[in-house]
Scaffold this motif. Structure first.
Motif, PDB file in Angstrom:
ATOM      1  N   MET A  88     -25.640  13.685  -8.263  1.00  0.00           N
ATOM      2  CA  MET A  88     -26.739  13.227  -7.613  1.00  0.00           C
ATOM      3  C   MET A  88     -27.239  12.259  -8.628  1.00  0.00           C
ATOM      4  O   MET A  88     -27.714  11.145  -8.310  1.00  0.00           O
ATOM      5  N   MET A  89     -27.192  12.454 -10.021  1.00  0.00           N
ATOM      6  CA  MET A  89     -27.542  11.585 -10.874  1.00  0.00           C
ATOM      7  C   MET A  89     -26.746  10.198 -11.011  1.00  0.00           C
ATOM      8  O   MET A  89     -27.134   9.066 -11.298  1.00  0.00           O
ATOM      9  N   GLN A  90     -25.434  10.651 -10.869  1.00  0.00           N
ATOM     10  CA  GLN A  90     -24.470   9.374 -11.125  1.00  0.00           C
ATOM     11  C   GLN A  90     -24.657   8.329  -9.738  1.00  0.00           C
ATOM     12  O   GLN A  90     -24.505   7.308  -9.681  1.00  0.00           O
ATOM     13  N   ALA A  91     -25.172   8.959  -8.439  1.00  0.00           N
ATOM     14  CA  ALA A  91     -25.446   8.420  -7.250  1.00  0.00           C
ATOM     15  C   ALA A  91     -26.503   7.179  -7.610  1.00  0.00           C
ATOM     16  O   ALA A  91     -26.420   5.961  -6.927  1.00  0.00           O
ATOM     17  N   PHE A  92     -27.434   7.330  -8.768  1.00  0.00           N
ATOM     18  CA  PHE A  92     -28.409   6.287  -8.949  1.00  0.00           C
ATOM     19  C   PHE A  92     -27.954   5.476 -10.399  1.00  0.00           C
ATOM     20  O   PHE A  92     -29.047   4.842 -10.903  1.00  0.00           O
ATOM     21  N   GLY A  93     -26.759   5.820 -10.734  1.00  0.00           N
ATOM     22  CA  GLY A  93     -26.415   5.017 -11.990  1.00  0.00           C
ATOM     23  C   GLY A  93     -26.817   5.597 -13.347  1.00  0.00           C
ATOM     24  O   GLY A  93     -26.592   5.186 -14.187  1.00  0.00           O
ATOM     25  N   GLY A  94     -27.238   6.953 -13.068  1.00  0.00           N
ATOM     26  CA  GLY A  94     -27.489   7.898 -14.274  1.00  0.00           C
ATOM     27  C   GLY A  94     -25.943   8.554 -14.728  1.00  0.00           C
ATOM     28  O   GLY A  94     -25.139   8.251 -14.129  1.00  0.00           O
ATOM     29  N   VAL A  95     -26.235   9.247 -15.927  1.00  0.00           N
ATOM     30  CA  VAL A  95     -25.081  10.172 -16.278  1.00  0.00           C
ATOM     31  C   VAL A  95     -25.052  11.386 -15.656  1.00  0.00           C
ATOM     32  O   VAL A  95     -25.902  12.112 -15.583  1.00  0.00           O
ATOM     33  N   GLY A  96     -23.885  11.728 -15.037  1.00  0.00           N
ATOM     34  CA  GLY A  96     -23.639  13.253 -14.684  1.00  0.00           C
ATOM     35  C   GLY A  96     -22.336  13.975 -15.302  1.00  0.00           C
ATOM     36  O   GLY A  96     -21.507  13.303 -15.435  1.00  0.00           O
ATOM     37  N   VAL A  97     -22.641  15.263 -15.762  1.00  0.00           N
ATOM     38  CA  VAL A  97     -21.733  15.948 -16.448  1.00  0.00           C
ATOM     39  C   VAL A  97     -21.818  17.285 -15.847  1.00  0.00           C
ATOM     40  O   VAL A  97     -22.691  18.013 -15.775  1.00  0.00           O
ATOM     41  N   LEU A  98     -20.621  17.778 -15.735  1.00  0.00           N
ATOM     42  CA  LEU A  98     -20.252  19.113 -15.421  1.00  0.00           C
ATOM     43  C   LEU A  98     -19.999  19.943 -16.682  1.00  0.00           C
ATOM     44  O   LEU A  98     -19.168  19.630 -17.392  1.00  0.00           O
ATOM     45  N   ALA A  99     -20.679  21.189 -16.787  1.00  0.00           N
ATOM     46  CA  ALA A  99     -20.572  21.913 -18.005  1.00  0.00           C
ATOM     47  C   ALA A  99     -20.109  23.237 -17.897  1.00  0.00           C
ATOM     48  O   ALA A  99     -21.335  23.869 -17.167  1.00  0.00           O
ATOM     49  N   LYS A 100     -19.046  23.711 -18.125  1.00  0.00           N
ATOM     50  CA  LYS A 100     -18.741  24.985 -17.835  1.00  0.00           C
ATOM     51  C   LYS A 100     -18.836  25.993 -18.980  1.00  0.00           C
ATOM     52  O   LYS A 100     -18.654  27.278 -19.062  1.00  0.00           O
ATOM     53  N   THR A 101     -18.914  25.285 -20.263  1.00  0.00           N
ATOM     54  CA  THR A 101     -18.956  26.244 -21.495  1.00  0.00           C
ATOM     55  C   THR A 101     -20.098  25.765 -22.405  1.00  0.00           C
ATOM     56  O   THR A 101     -20.677  24.544 -22.243  1.00  0.00           O
ATOM     57  N   PRO A 102     -20.602  26.573 -23.347  1.00  0.00           N
ATOM     58  CA  PRO A 102     -21.864  26.092 -24.200  1.00  0.00           C
ATOM     59  C   PRO A 102     -21.346  24.979 -24.764  1.00  0.00           C
ATOM     60  O   PRO A 102     -22.246  24.014 -25.372  1.00  0.00           O
ATOM     61  N   THR A 158     -29.841  11.652 -17.324  1.00  0.00           N
ATOM     62  CA  THR A 158     -28.691  12.447 -17.384  1.00  0.00           C
ATOM     63  C   THR A 158     -28.834  13.746 -16.622  1.00  0.00           C
ATOM     64  O   THR A 158     -29.978  14.121 -16.678  1.00  0.00           O
ATOM     65  N   LEU A 159     -27.760  14.096 -15.800  1.00  0.00           N
ATOM     66  CA  LEU A 159     -27.937  15.480 -15.260  1.00  0.00           C
ATOM     67  C   LEU A 159     -26.678  16.355 -15.541  1.00  0.00           C
ATOM     68  O   LEU A 159     -25.638  15.830 -15.369  1.00  0.00           O
ATOM     69  N   ILE A 160     -27.121  17.530 -16.395  1.00  0.00           N
ATOM     70  CA  ILE A 160     -25.887  18.331 -16.604  1.00  0.00           C
ATOM     71  C   ILE A 160     -26.095  19.465 -15.439  1.00  0.00           C
ATOM     72  O   ILE A 160     -26.885  20.070 -15.636  1.00  0.00           O
ATOM     73  N   ASN A 161     -24.951  19.776 -15.043  1.00  0.00           N
ATOM     74  CA  ASN A 161     -24.741  20.794 -14.041  1.00  0.00           C
ATOM     75  C   ASN A 161     -24.019  21.786 -14.536  1.00  0.00           C
ATOM     76  O   ASN A 161     -22.886  22.181 -14.907  1.00  0.00           O
ATOM     77  N   ALA A 162     -24.901  22.895 -15.318  1.00  0.00           N
ATOM     78  CA  ALA A 162     -24.316  23.987 -16.139  1.00  0.00           C
ATOM     79  C   ALA A 162     -24.088  25.113 -15.538  1.00  0.00           C
ATOM     80  O   ALA A 162     -24.846  25.661 -14.559  1.00  0.00           O
ATOM     81  N   ILE A 163     -22.785  25.514 -15.305  1.00  0.00           N
ATOM     82  CA  ILE A 163     -22.325  26.453 -14.376  1.00  0.00           C
ATOM     83  C   ILE A 163     -22.492  27.922 -14.888  1.00  0.00           C
ATOM     84  O   ILE A 163     -22.057  28.187 -15.946  1.00  0.00           O
ATOM     85  N   ILE A 164     -23.330  28.491 -14.230  1.00  0.00           N
ATOM     86  CA  ILE A 164     -23.801  29.856 -14.733  1.00  0.00           C
ATOM     87  C   ILE A 164     -23.317  31.109 -14.034  1.00  0.00           C
ATOM     88  O   ILE A 164     -23.045  30.887 -12.471  1.00  0.00           O
ATOM     89  N   ASP A 165     -22.886  32.070 -14.435  1.00  0.00           N
ATOM     90  CA  ASP A 165     -22.351  33.533 -13.871  1.00  0.00           C
ATOM     91  C   ASP A 165     -23.306  33.551 -12.704  1.00  0.00           C
ATOM     92  O   ASP A 165     -24.519  33.967 -12.714  1.00  0.00           O
ATOM     93  N   GLU A 166     -22.675  33.782 -11.427  1.00  0.00           N
ATOM     94  CA  GLU A 166     -23.530  33.993 -10.078  1.00  0.00           C
ATOM     95  C   GLU A 166     -24.282  35.397 -10.059  1.00  0.00           C
ATOM     96  O   GLU A 166     -25.040  35.772  -9.250  1.00  0.00           O
ATOM     97  N   THR A 167     -23.409  36.247 -10.984  1.00  0.00           N
ATOM     98  CA  THR A 167     -23.996  37.647 -10.910  1.00  0.00           C
ATOM     99  C   THR A 167     -24.890  37.707 -12.045  1.00  0.00           C
ATOM    100  O   THR A 167     -25.765  39.041 -11.816  1.00  0.00           O
ATOM    101  N   ALA A 168     -25.331  36.836 -12.667  1.00  0.00           N
ATOM    102  CA  ALA A 168     -26.438  37.005 -13.949  1.00  0.00           C
ATOM    103  C   ALA A 168     -27.719  37.242 -13.247  1.00  0.00           C
ATOM    104  O   ALA A 168     -28.011  36.351 -12.338  1.00  0.00           O
ATOM    105  N   GLY A 169     -28.612  37.602 -14.248  1.00  0.00           N
ATOM    106  CA  GLY A 169     -30.114  37.454 -13.798  1.00  0.00           C
ATOM    107  C   GLY A 169     -30.544  38.570 -12.876  1.00  0.00           C
ATOM    108  O   GLY A 169     -29.640  39.474 -12.261  1.00  0.00           O
ATOM    109  N   THR A 170     -31.748  38.571 -12.330  1.00  0.00           N
ATOM    110  CA  THR A 170     -32.150  39.631 -11.533  1.00  0.00           C
ATOM    111  C   THR A 170     -33.001  38.950 -10.163  1.00  0.00           C
ATOM    112  O   THR A 170     -33.677  37.847 -10.542  1.00  0.00           O
TER     113      THR A 170
END
Ligand code: ADP
Ligand code: TPW
Length: 580
Positions: free
Chosen positions: A521-535, A552-564
């Motif tokens: 989504m950020m890349q679509a408008f000329g910004g920086v987009g990053v996929l981040a799977k680790t710290p 910049t938009l960082i898409n940080a992949i979080i365990d989908e079972t985490a949280g409540t």
């Protein structure tokens, strides 16, 4: 002189001024130099003219976010943030932000164009017909309409005063389309404008109220200071710090009060919250309401035997609103006034030989805190795969430690709750979040306001659901090239990504598309987009974003079972939901 009596056709145009310019001049005269808006009839020209007149005009993709930006600007600057919208639908889109600002005591002015009064009042079906003033009234602190050009100055003056004096809040200003095109004689127009003198006067507490508070505090064996966002708003940082340090009393900051003193301060009791609230005997509330966020000052949180029972604490409450005291529990010593004046008066009343609280109390708080901080450090040291909220937030925590001048915008459920306790803040008013309502959708509006009003880096930590409410404003961030880094905590859904629909093939209500590529989504408008799977990936991308200032938009992949479910407020779900 009525504007209608001096049509521009019969006067020398250079000697007349129209409603558009009177309005802009009135705003400028009152030091309002930024407008958050979305153009359209009847304010398109107004937004153009604002730019031409040297006012910064930030145009959004949806009015709610323009309104949220105005509200956050108000909180950060103590000047009313101004949002401008078109009639009916645009106005309604802005109204959520106006109501939210009022609820949070942020000063803002929603200026909306409206349709022809004669047609609206006879309900004859005008373009975007709506009785906006009547609708806005119950949702804001004050609402005004201006019908004549010569009253624009008074309208702005009243709006400014209403927004920032006493308890700050949202103000609605209704400007029918016809008003903007009205003209009047230029000199008379200039004279009709008002520069508001002392818009938020200091409010000094009564000496007897100060004495009562000092006496009560003196009697305390287990005192506690509770700082709320009213204390942050008041910009009385030195006074608040002096109160804490001179008294030696442990303090708890509410989420947007974090950083008035650094969260790492030895007297900060955040890590011992569930210990200090029930144990304290005298609590000094500084710009904080005993609403749901503080369990209404009673019940088990406060050591009460049942959910409605008082815990036995006595309260000193500093608040600018004279009607806040006793709204939930009895307030033994109300101090009505602004935080700066009240805290200064308390300090003076405490004198130079104030005895620190008993060591038994302060060391018990310190012990509990140390224990909990050790536990937290162990959790943060883990590096699970996929990332969970803790390991991802540890990266944000480190970044804010390194760049305490950066703003942290934060919304979501688990993303919000964990960030509040994991990410330490070091400077006042750097944390902007969902506030009193726990509202989703403030993210991009608040981020834009923080960047525009300060030029500092902004890190917006967003649950994937929360982000969706204002996600389109990444275009606004790119368009104005703002130093905003959005970090989406992507766990594939509202709260978690694991729900199943037991009765069909449709996704469950809390599910989102799995593996969504938000960074694009950020890349679509000329910004920086990053996929981040680790710290490590998250940390690298965040470093680069903050250093470069590039959107910049960082898409940080979080365990989908985490949280409540619902984060820490699961218990507020009605019983049927809890059984799941
Ligand atoms: P939090 O959510 O952080 O506990 P609240 O929004 O509930 O904070 O409370 C903020 C309180 O601060 C409100 O009751 C408001 O009237 C008060 N307030 C706002 N500005 C000032 C000020 N300048 N001086 C004193 N009180 C203030
Ligand atoms: C305007 C209800 C509270 S929190 C939340 C919603 C929809 C989103 C939680 O999911 P998210 O976070 O953002 O992915 P996380 O960290 O748990 O994964 N509409 C409005 N406000 C609120 N508060 C809601 C709905 C809600």
């Amino acid at each position: 002189m009525s504007a209608a009596a001096t049509p521009s056709a019969t006067t020398d145009e250079s000697k007349t001024i129209d409603g558009f310019h009177l309005l802009l001049d009135a705003l400028k005269l009152n030091d309002i130099n930024t407008i958050y808006a979305l153009p359209g009839i009847p304010i398109t020209d107004l937004t153009r003219m604002a730019q031409a007149e040297g006012i910064r005009l930030i145009a959004f993709r949806h009015e709610q976010h323009a309104g949220n930006a105005a509200a956050a600007a108000g909180f950060l600057t103590q000047k009313p943030g101004v949002c401008m919208t078109v009639s009916a639908p645009g106005f309604l889109n802005g109204l959520t932000a106006l109501a939210n600002a009022t609820t949070n005591c942020f000063p803002m002015i929603l200026i909306s164009g409206s349709s022809e009064r004669e047609i609206v009042d006879l309900q004859q079906g005008d373009y975007e017909e709506m009785d906006q003033l009547a609708i806005a009234k119950p949702l804001c602190k004050a609402a005004f309409r201006v019908l004549h050009a010569e009253d624009i100055g008074v309208g702005i003056a009243r709006a400014v005063r209403a927004a920032v004096s006493g308890r700050p809040g949202g103000v609605y200003l209704d400007l029918p389309a016809k008003l903007l095109a009205q003209t009047m004689e230029a000199e008379a127009g200039k004279r009709s404008l008002i520069k508001v003198v002392d818009p938020a006067p200091r409010q000094i507490p009564a000496p007897e109220a100060v004495k009562r508070a000092v006496e009560l505090l003196k009697s305390a064996k287990k005192p506690l200071i509770l700082l709320g966002k009213g204390a942050a708003y008041a910009q009385a940082d030195a006074e608040v710090r002096a109160l804490v340090e001179k008294s030696g009393i442990p303090y708890l900051p509410m989420s947007m009060a974090k950083g008035i003193l650094p969260d790492t301060h030895p007297q900060c009791a955040s890590a011992a919250r569930s210990f200090v609230l029930p144990e304290a005997d005298v609590v000094v509330l500084v710009g904080a309401r005993l609403n749901w966020l503080l369990s209404h000052g009673k019940g088990k949180t406060w050591g009460g035997a049942s959910s409605k029972t008082l815990g036995g604490q006595q309260f000193i409450q500093i608040d600018i609103s004279p009607t806040e005291a006793d709204s939930n529990v009895p307030i033994a010593a109300p101090l009505v006034g602004d935080v700066g004046s009240c805290v200064s008066a308390l300090l003076a009343g405490m004198g130079s030989s104030w005895a620190k609280p008993p060591a038994e109390w302060t060391s018990a708080v310190a012990d509990r805190k140390d224990k909990n901080l050790t536990k937290m450090a162990e959790t943060l040291a883990k590096d699970p795969s996929p990332m969970n909220f803790h390991s991802a937030l540890n990266v944000i925590r480190n970044k804010i430690k390194e760049r305490p001048d950066a703003y942290l915008v934060n919304e979501g459920a688990n993303t919000l709750d964990f960030a509040r306790s994991i990410v330490d803040m070091y400077e006042p008013r750097k944390r902007l979040d969902v506030g009193t309502w726990g509202i989703m959708g403030i993210g991009m509006g608040f981020a834009v306001a923080a960047a525009v009003t300060t030029g500092k880096p902004v890190i917006a930590v967003e649950g994937d659901s929360a982000f969706g409410f204002s996600g389109m404003e990444v275009e606004t961030i790119c368009r104005y090239n703002l130093p905003v880094c959005v970090v989406v905590f992507n766990n594939n859904g509202v709260y978690k990504g694991t729900d199943k629909n037991p009765a069909g093939t449709d996704p469950a209500p809390t599910n989102f598309v799995k593996g969504a590529r938000y960074e694009m989504m950020m890349q679509a408008f000329g910004g920086v987009g990053v996929l981040a799977k680790t710290p490590a990936e998250l940390s690298k991308a965040l470093d680069e974003a903050v250093a470069s200032g590039k959107p910049t938009l960082i898409n940080a992949i979080i365990d989908e079972t985490a949280g409540t479910e619902s984060g820490r407020i699961t218990s507020l779900n009605p019983a049927a939901a809890k059984k799941k």
